[in-house]
Every structure is written in structure tokens, then in C-alpha cells.
Design an enzyme around this catalytic site. Structure first.
Site, short mmCIF file in Angstrom:
data_model
loop_
_atom_site.label_atom_id
_atom_site.label_comp_id
_atom_site.label_asym_id
_atom_site.label_seq_id
_atom_site.Cartn_x
_atom_site.Cartn_y
_atom_site.Cartn_z
N ASP A 172 -11.88 10.36 -4.46
CA ASP A 172 -13.29 10.93 -4.28
C ASP A 172 -13.34 12.07 -5.15
OD1 ASP A 172 -11.73 12.52 -2.87
OD2 ASP A 172 -12.75 12.43 -1.00
N GLU B 80 4.86 5.04 3.74
CA GLU B 80 4.48 6.28 4.22
C GLU B 80 5.55 7.23 4.36
OE1 GLU B 80 2.58 9.23 4.91
OE2 GLU B 80 1.26 7.47 4.92
N GLU C 221 0.76 -0.95 -0.18
CA GLU C 221 0.07 -0.08 0.04
C GLU C 221 0.69 1.41 0.12
OE1 GLU C 221 -3.59 2.52 2.25
OE2 GLU C 221 -2.50 0.72 3.29
N LYS D 11 -3.24 22.43 -6.63
CA LYS D 11 -2.82 23.40 -7.54
C LYS D 11 -1.75 22.94 -8.84
CE LYS D 11 -3.07 27.07 -4.02
NZ LYS D 11 -2.51 28.11 -3.18
N ASP E 132 9.71 7.58 0.85
CA ASP E 132 8.92 8.17 -0.21
C ASP E 132 8.75 7.01 -1.30
OD1 ASP E 132 8.25 9.32 -2.58
OD2 ASP E 132 9.34 11.27 -2.27
N ASP F 188 -2.28 12.04 -3.52
CA ASP F 188 -1.97 13.13 -3.97
C ASP F 188 -2.95 14.20 -3.71
OD1 ASP F 188 -0.12 11.86 -5.72
OD2 ASP F 188 -1.79 11.22 -7.12
#
Length: 211
Positions: A150, A63, A37, A118, A91, A114
Site C-alpha cells: 500500500d 515467517e 508465502e 528509513k 528468515d 519490508d
């Protein structure tokens, strides 16, 4: 005073020598197969639920936030999953290149990645050629890449990026489409739980590594 998160688990600490750059997933977690994950988040909720749903799977979370990696790793250990489920402070765009074996991962998950909106932050997106190249290397033939968000614009962007890569084919509900109506993995991230509770649309997509 030292931060309690100073000693976050890292790939570097798991290498056998200081100069070694390759880390086999089996040296970190053990199980019948491997799943990864990207960005488990503050409580690693998906990994905790996934460990219960698939007691034979070996789970690895990457993470970038040190505190979240420490908390998630400790939560999995407290639940008795330390031998087969870990969260490392890394990362993913850098760490994936260090992982092996090639074509040894059955599934990879990105939940609501993400969080930058911008235009100038597009260079920070996880989903891109570097990430997909590593996924193509790590996933077994027929291995699954599952992504959900979403945000409709992000879903459309991810679908376009993965479709143009060439190493993956859509594996959604309908032929030729990556879209899934439901999450088939019997585990949800905290963000997914919140989105469902709030009645927000969730765009779920799945691809498989070309056999």
C-alpha cells in the site's frame, strides 16, 4: 519459565540428518502443486483463506517471527490443513536457498513486505537480488510471483528491481505491465482486508518466470 513459542517449527528439524542442508518441500507439505508465502504475519490469514480456495495446493509459509510462526502453523492445523499447509519460523532470505526442488513451485506471494522506511534499513529489504535469484530457481517455468503493497514508493522500487533481474516478465492486466487491479487468488492477507476497509490504495503486481 519456558516460552510457549520456544519450539517453533524450523527447517532444521525437518532435515533427515544434522548435516543435511537441503529440504524438499514435499517433505514438509503435500499437494498437487507448491505455493510459498513470504512473511505470513501474525495469523497467517492469507494461507488459511488460500487453503480453502485451493484444496489441492500445498502451501508453505516462511515467517521470521517465532510467535507468529507458531500461531499460524497451529491455526492451519486446527482448520484441518496440517498435511498440506505449514508455517515455519525462518528468515526467507536464508531459508529459500535450502528448499527444493528446483523449478518446483507454482506461485510465490509477498504481501506488504519490508515495513522499514528509513534509508539505513534498505539492506534489510526482502525484495532484492538474493531473493529473486532463489525465486528464479524455485519457480517452475511460467510460475507466478505476486507482490502487493500500500506504499507507492515501494511498489515503484519492487517493479524496478524485478524488471532489472531478467528472469521474470510482467503479467499484469496490460501488456508489458505487472500491475493488477484486483487480487486474483481468492484469498487476502489481514493487511489487505484492512486496507480495503480503510479505502487505501493497494498496488498489486505479478510476474511470471520466463518460460
Amino acid at each position: 519459565m519456558r516460552s510457549p513459542y520456544e519450539h517453533a517449527p524450523r527447517l532444521a528439524s525437518l532435515a533427515q540428518t544434522e548435516t543435511e542442508t537441503r529440504v524438499e518441500i514435499a517433505s514438509v507439505v503435500r499437494g498437487a502443486w507448491f505455493e510459498i508465502e513470504i512473511g505470513p504475519g501474525p495469523k497467517s490469514g492469507f494461507l488459511v483463506e488460500r487453503a480453502l480456495a485451493e484444496p489441492e495446493a500445498a502451501l508453505l509459509g516462511l515467517e521470521i517471527r517465532k510467535k507468529w510462526a507458531v500461531v499460524g502453523d497451529a491455526r492451519l492445523a486446527k482448520a484441518g490443513h496440517a498435511a498440506r499447509a505449514r508455517v515455519l519460523c525462518e528468515d526467507a532470505r536464508i531459508a529459500l536457498a535450502r528448499l527444493g526442488p528446483d523449478h518446483g513451485v507454482r506461485r510465490a506471494f509477498l504481501h506488504f513486505p519490508d515495513p522499514w522506511w528509513k534509508k539505513r534499513h534498505e539492506k534489510r529489504l526482502v525484495m532484492g537480488d538474493v531473493f529473486l535469484n532463489e525465486m528464479a530457481r524455485l519457480l517452475e517455468r511460467g510460475g507466478e510471483l505476486f507482490v502487493q503493497t500500500d506504499v507507492l514508493e515501494r511498489a515503484e522500487l519492487y517493479a524496478k528491481v524485478v524488471s532489472s533481474h531478467g528472469a521474470f516478465v510482467p503479467a499484469g492486466d496490460e501488456p508489458g505491465s505487472p500491475a493488477l487491479r484486483d487480487n486474483p487468488y481468492r484469498a487476502r492477507s489481514p493487511r489487505e482486508h484492512r486496507a480495503i476497509a480503510d479505502g487505501l490504495p493497494i498496488y498489486r503486481m505479478r510476474w511470471i518466470r520466463i518460460p
